[in-house]
Scaffold this motif. Structure first.
Motif, PDB file in Angstrom:
ATOM      1  N   ILE A 151       5.525 -52.485  16.900  1.00 45.59           N
ATOM      2  CA  ILE A 151       4.471 -52.158  17.850  1.00 45.59           C
ATOM      3  C   ILE A 151       3.367 -53.217  17.812  1.00 45.59           C
ATOM      4  CG2 ILE A 151       4.941 -49.690  17.675  1.00 45.59           C
ATOM      5  CD1 ILE A 151       2.386 -49.449  15.969  1.00 45.59           C
ATOM      6  N   SER A 152       2.608 -53.317  18.886  1.00 48.57           N
ATOM      7  CA  SER A 152       1.525 -54.303  18.982  1.00 48.57           C
ATOM      8  C   SER A 152       0.399 -53.955  18.015  1.00 48.57           C
ATOM      9  CB  SER A 152       0.979 -54.356  20.406  1.00 48.57           C
ATOM     10  OG  SER A 152       1.942 -54.872  21.285  1.00 48.57           O
ATOM     11  N   SER A 153      -0.143 -54.993  17.415  1.00 48.24           N
ATOM     12  CA  SER A 153      -1.206 -54.795  16.431  1.00 48.24           C
ATOM     13  C   SER A 153      -2.517 -54.339  17.059  1.00 48.24           C
ATOM     14  CB  SER A 153      -1.445 -56.103  15.665  1.00 48.24           C
ATOM     15  OG  SER A 153      -1.768 -57.153  16.569  1.00 48.24           O
ATOM     16  N   ASP A 154      -2.673 -54.529  18.382  1.00 48.55           N
ATOM     17  CA  ASP A 154      -3.907 -54.129  19.067  1.00 48.55           C
ATOM     18  C   ASP A 154      -3.777 -52.791  19.772  1.00 48.55           C
ATOM     19  OD1 ASP A 154      -4.885 -56.543  18.247  1.00 48.55           O
ATOM     20  OD2 ASP A 154      -4.663 -57.540  20.178  1.00 48.55           O
ATOM     21  N   CYS A 155      -2.758 -52.010  19.428  1.00 48.76           N
ATOM     22  CA  CYS A 155      -2.489 -50.769  20.168  1.00 48.76           C
ATOM     23  C   CYS A 155      -3.641 -49.771  20.078  1.00 48.76           C
ATOM     24  CB  CYS A 155      -1.190 -50.130  19.686  1.00 48.76           C
ATOM     25  SG  CYS A 155      -1.173 -49.697  17.932  1.00 48.76           S
ATOM     26  N   LEU A 156      -4.401 -49.799  18.982  1.00 49.74           N
ATOM     27  CA  LEU A 156      -5.499 -48.843  18.838  1.00 49.74           C
ATOM     28  C   LEU A 156      -6.713 -49.232  19.665  1.00 49.74           C
ATOM     29  CD1 LEU A 156      -5.348 -48.187  14.983  1.00 49.74           C
ATOM     30  CD2 LEU A 156      -4.458 -46.759  16.814  1.00 49.74           C
ATOM     31  N   ASN A 157      -6.743 -50.469  20.162  1.00 53.10           N
ATOM     32  CA  ASN A 157      -7.888 -50.929  20.950  1.00 53.10           C
ATOM     33  C   ASN A 157      -7.736 -50.628  22.429  1.00 53.10           C
ATOM     34  OD1 ASN A 157      -8.914 -52.016  18.561  1.00 53.10           O
ATOM     35  ND2 ASN A 157      -7.936 -53.997  18.912  1.00 53.10           N
ATOM     36  N   ASP A 158      -6.586 -50.124  22.818  1.00 51.81           N
ATOM     37  CA  ASP A 158      -6.348 -49.832  24.227  1.00 51.81           C
ATOM     38  C   ASP A 158      -7.207 -48.651  24.658  1.00 51.81           C
ATOM     39  OD1 ASP A 158      -5.313 -49.085  26.725  1.00 51.81           O
ATOM     40  OD2 ASP A 158      -3.339 -49.872  26.221  1.00 51.81           O
ATOM     41  N   PRO A 159      -7.990 -48.788  25.755  1.00 53.56           N
ATOM     42  CA  PRO A 159      -8.815 -47.659  26.217  1.00 53.56           C
ATOM     43  C   PRO A 159      -7.990 -46.423  26.564  1.00 53.56           C
ATOM     44  CG  PRO A 159      -9.469 -49.702  27.313  1.00 53.56           C
ATOM     45  CD  PRO A 159      -8.209 -50.002  26.554  1.00 53.56           C
ATOM     46  N   ALA A 160      -6.703 -46.620  26.903  1.00 51.33           N
ATOM     47  CA  ALA A 160      -5.854 -45.482  27.248  1.00 51.33           C
ATOM     48  C   ALA A 160      -5.362 -44.728  26.016  1.00 51.33           C
ATOM     49  CB  ALA A 160      -4.657 -45.962  28.071  1.00 51.33           C
ATOM     50  N   SER A 161      -5.535 -45.309  24.828  1.00 52.78           N
ATOM     51  CA  SER A 161      -5.147 -44.621  23.592  1.00 52.78           C
ATOM     52  C   SER A 161      -6.313 -43.751  23.133  1.00 52.78           C
ATOM     53  CB  SER A 161      -4.802 -45.639  22.498  1.00 52.78           C
ATOM     54  OG  SER A 161      -3.732 -46.466  22.907  1.00 52.78           O
ATOM     55  N   TYR A 162      -6.006 -42.600  22.586  1.00 52.89           N
ATOM     56  CA  TYR A 162      -7.087 -41.725  22.132  1.00 52.89           C
ATOM     57  C   TYR A 162      -6.647 -40.939  20.900  1.00 52.89           C
ATOM     58  CZ  TYR A 162      -4.475 -38.152  24.748  1.00 52.89           C
ATOM     59  OH  TYR A 162      -3.494 -37.323  25.218  1.00 52.89           O
ATOM     60  N   TYR A 163      -7.636 -40.385  20.234  1.00 53.66           N
ATOM     61  CA  TYR A 163      -7.419 -39.697  18.951  1.00 53.66           C
ATOM     62  C   TYR A 163      -8.109 -38.348  19.008  1.00 53.66           C
ATOM     63  CZ  TYR A 163      -7.057 -39.150  13.875  1.00 53.66           C
ATOM     64  OH  TYR A 163      -6.754 -38.694  12.613  1.00 53.66           O
ATOM     65  N   THR A 164      -7.386 -37.313  18.666  1.00 54.76           N
ATOM     66  CA  THR A 164      -7.976 -35.976  18.602  1.00 54.76           C
ATOM     67  C   THR A 164      -7.911 -35.499  17.160  1.00 54.76           C
ATOM     68  OG1 THR A 164      -5.829 -35.007  19.163  1.00 54.76           O
ATOM     69  CG2 THR A 164      -7.361 -35.397  20.966  1.00 54.76           C
ATOM     70  N   GLY A 165      -9.061 -35.322  16.560  1.00 54.41           N
ATOM     71  CA  GLY A 165      -9.078 -34.893  15.166  1.00 54.41           C
ATOM     72  C   GLY A 165     -10.418 -35.153  14.528  1.00 54.41           C
ATOM     73  N   THR A 166     -10.435 -35.069  13.221  1.00 59.80           N
ATOM     74  CA  THR A 166     -11.691 -35.176  12.478  1.00 59.80           C
ATOM     75  C   THR A 166     -12.090 -36.624  12.232  1.00 59.80           C
ATOM     76  OG1 THR A 166     -10.431 -35.030  10.415  1.00 59.80           O
ATOM     77  CG2 THR A 166     -11.271 -32.972  11.344  1.00 59.80           C
ATOM     78  N   MET A 167     -11.126 -37.544  12.226  1.00 54.04           N
ATOM     79  CA  MET A 167     -11.429 -38.933  11.902  1.00 54.04           C
ATOM     80  C   MET A 167     -11.440 -39.779  13.174  1.00 54.04           C
ATOM     81  SD  MET A 167      -9.563 -41.482   9.170  1.00 54.04           S
ATOM     82  CE  MET A 167      -8.042 -41.527  10.085  1.00 54.04           C
ATOM     83  N   PRO A 168     -12.502 -40.549  13.458  1.00 60.04           N
ATOM     84  CA  PRO A 168     -12.544 -41.387  14.659  1.00 60.04           C
ATOM     85  C   PRO A 168     -11.429 -42.427  14.657  1.00 60.04           C
ATOM     86  CG  PRO A 168     -14.715 -41.217  13.632  1.00 60.04           C
ATOM     87  CD  PRO A 168     -13.730 -40.637  12.670  1.00 60.04           C
ATOM     88  N   LYS A 169     -10.945 -42.749  15.873  1.00 64.00           N
ATOM     89  CA  LYS A 169      -9.888 -43.749  16.005  1.00 64.00           C
ATOM     90  C   LYS A 169     -10.352 -45.118  15.515  1.00 64.00           C
ATOM     91  CE  LYS A 169      -8.872 -45.600  19.964  1.00 64.00           C
ATOM     92  NZ  LYS A 169      -8.429 -45.852  21.349  1.00 64.00           N
ATOM     93  N   ASP A 170     -11.668 -45.384  15.653  1.00 59.05           N
ATOM     94  CA  ASP A 170     -12.211 -46.689  15.253  1.00 59.05           C
ATOM     95  C   ASP A 170     -12.052 -46.940  13.758  1.00 59.05           C
ATOM     96  OD1 ASP A 170     -12.905 -47.072  17.845  1.00 59.05           O
ATOM     97  OD2 ASP A 170     -15.004 -46.504  17.593  1.00 59.05           O
ATOM     98  N   ASN A 171     -11.892 -45.878  12.980  1.00 59.03           N
ATOM     99  CA  ASN A 171     -11.746 -46.042  11.530  1.00 59.03           C
ATOM    100  C   ASN A 171     -10.309 -46.327  11.118  1.00 59.03           C
ATOM    101  OD1 ASN A 171     -14.438 -45.527  11.316  1.00 59.03           O
ATOM    102  ND2 ASN A 171     -14.229 -43.403  10.663  1.00 59.03           N
ATOM    103  N   MET A 172      -9.382 -46.300  12.076  1.00 59.03           N
ATOM    104  CA  MET A 172      -7.978 -46.495  11.759  1.00 59.03           C
ATOM    105  C   MET A 172      -7.585 -47.951  11.987  1.00 59.03           C
ATOM    106  SD  MET A 172      -6.091 -43.144  13.311  1.00 59.03           S
ATOM    107  CE  MET A 172      -4.589 -43.562  12.420  1.00 59.03           C
ATOM    108  N   LYS A 173      -6.544 -48.376  11.338  1.00 60.43           N
ATOM    109  CA  LYS A 173      -5.973 -49.703  11.515  1.00 60.43           C
ATOM    110  C   LYS A 173      -4.497 -49.551  11.876  1.00 60.43           C
ATOM    111  CE  LYS A 173      -9.058 -51.943   8.190  1.00 60.43           C
ATOM    112  NZ  LYS A 173      -9.130 -52.736   6.928  1.00 60.43           N
ATOM    113  N   ALA A 174      -4.022 -50.473  12.719  1.00 65.36           N
ATOM    114  CA  ALA A 174      -2.619 -50.391  13.136  1.00 65.36           C
ATOM    115  C   ALA A 174      -1.679 -50.541  11.947  1.00 65.36           C
ATOM    116  CB  ALA A 174      -2.327 -51.463  14.188  1.00 65.36           C
ATOM    117  N   SER A 175      -2.100 -51.296  10.936  1.00 66.60           N
ATOM    118  CA  SER A 175      -1.248 -51.492   9.763  1.00 66.60           C
ATOM    119  C   SER A 175      -0.976 -50.180   9.033  1.00 66.60           C
ATOM    120  CB  SER A 175      -1.880 -52.505   8.807  1.00 66.60           C
ATOM    121  OG  SER A 175      -3.178 -52.082   8.424  1.00 66.60           O
TER     122      SER A 175
END
Length: 434
Positions: free
Chosen positions: A179-203
């Motif tokens: 998978i692409s290493s920048d997949c979490l930076n896509d505006p169409a990607s989103y995270y539902t939960g207690t931890m913000p998506k910005d705190n995650m890394k694709a690795s």
């Protein structure tokens, strides 16, 4: 001096109004063209995510049922939906064709995939990752390329997680996706939960399973975002493994990488096509290098870029000629004024500064209106999109500053020529004529 120039501009408001309107329209149009070229140049200079050197696309089709050479396909049992053992199907023909191509002495690697570079094919899907302990869900919007492991060798897809080409190929062979290493930076990607998506890394997704088409597939490594063609934006991509012996009905692109130094591969391959590569109901109809496909894909965009460049040059020349004519006439009317100023000790530099300052002041006065027009175009999404955004303040402002600089050069040149001619007139002669 600025106050005097403003008074002079207001005195000659009619001619200055038309010059200002012409500058305003041309400034907005030149900005629009510059924005298009700027975005396309940014895309063109980005990493593609593949290497097409020495690669070719094998084009094929399937015989129609009406064709005398057509062999009827085996049908699935209507009750069980299962095919009989050793059934004759399109997948069987594709496997046979791949094996024959692999045996070609000029071919180094072969891949079968759902998509290839410089193709208009597209398959997009949302993949999900669910955290087992918290049920937090990450959804990723991805472009999907289903491919056999040979895809890595044919297009030499680089790694962003430190894997070699052999290790990437092995990951696909083991049933893991890339998978692409920048997949979490896509505006169409989103995270539902207690931890913000910005705190995650694709690795962190490596060796974790993503839900795809109802099945779970582990992530084997990271790759760059992959472009579809030269002038397109990079897209977050997932290369999903496919086994040649499995379900390959949606995989219709056969690509090969030839050995170094091989010449005239397409001609030599097609010479053998009828006798060696016609399999069942499949017929090889052509071979095209990916370099040729690249030229075809970028040709329309390149032509559009040049059309806009010519339009921009035409408008800038119009501004130049308009300023030249207006200030030529105006300077000729002021020959006596120039002579008097020179008689009282004004230097050529001071007179040039006053004349050119008038044109630059008109340009400066219309610039805020031009910027407002630029912003309206961007805000209403009439400009080129850059990674999902039309209105980016840094882009609008920086290009507006560049346009101001180009227009200022036109103003200076357009006024300098008649001013220089007026400066050559001897003061005594000018005053005598007056």
């Amino acid at each position: 001096m600025k106050r005097k120039l403003l008074k002079q501009i207001s005195t000659e408001w009619a001619s200055n109004l038309w010059i200002g309107l012409e500058m305003l329209v041309v400034s907005i149009v030149v900005w629009y063209v510059a924005d298009y070229m700027f975005v396309k140049s940014l895309y063109a200079n980005q990493e593609t995510g593949f290497d097409i050197s020495d690669t070719y696309l094998i084009r094929w089709n399937t015989l129609a049922e009406e064709d005398p050479e057509f062999i009827p396909w085996d049908k699935a049992d209507p009750e069980t939906g299962e095919l009989p053992p050793n059934a004759f199907t399109p997948d069987v023909n594709k496997r046979q064709l791949i094996r024959l191509i692999e045996a070609n002495e000029d071919v180094e690697k072969v891949s079968l995939s759902s998509d290839v570079p410089y193709s208009w094919s597209y398959m997009g899907q949302t993949m999900s990752y669910v955290e087992p302990e918290t049920n937090d869900t990450l959804r990723l919007s991805m472009r999907i390329i289903q491919a056999t492991p040979g895809y890595i060798d044919v297009f030499r897809v680089p790694s962003r997680s430190g894997l070699t080409l052999d290790e990437e190929r092995q990951a696909l062979a083991d049933g893991k996706m890339l998978i692409s290493s920048d997949c979490l930076n896509d505006p169409a990607s989103y995270y539902t939960g207690t931890m913000p998506k910005d705190n995650m890394k694709a690795s962190e997704l490596i060796n974790r399973g993503l839900l795809y088409n109802g099945n779970q597939c582990a992530v084997g490594g990271l790759i760059p975002p992959v472009k579809r063609n030269h002038f397109d934006s990079s897209q977050n991509t997932a290369i999903v493994p496919k086994d040649l012996e499995g379900d390959i009905r949606w995989l219709n692109h056969i690509a090969v990488k030839v050995k170094p130094g091989v010449k005239d591969f397409a001609e030599r391959f097609m010479d053998k096509a009828r006798t060696s590569y016609n399999v069942g109901n499949l017929r090889v109809i052509g071979v095209q290098s990916f370099e040729a496909r690249k030229r075809e894909c970028v040709q329309s965009t390149t032509e559009e870029v040049w059309r806009r460049i010519y339009a921009m040059i035409f408008l800038l020349v119009n501004v130049f000629l308009g300023l030249l004519g207006t200030f030529w006439f105006r300077t000729q009317q002021r020959v006596s004024e120039v002579a008097v100023r020179m008689t009282y000790g004004a230097t050529p530099a001071q007179i040039f500064k006053r004349l050119i300052g008038e044109g630059l002041l008109i340009l400066t006065l219309i610039t805020p209106l031009a910027y407002l027009g630029d912003w309206i175009l961007a805000h209403n999404e009439l400009t080129e999109v850059y990674y999902g955004k039309y209105d980016q303040w840094w882009r609008t402002l920086s290009l507006a500053a560049c346009v101001y600089g180009v227009m200022a050069i036109m103003v200076v040149i357009g006024i300098w020529i008649p001013a220089r001619r007026a400066m050559k007139t001897e003061p005594a002669i000018a005053l005598k004529d007056e």
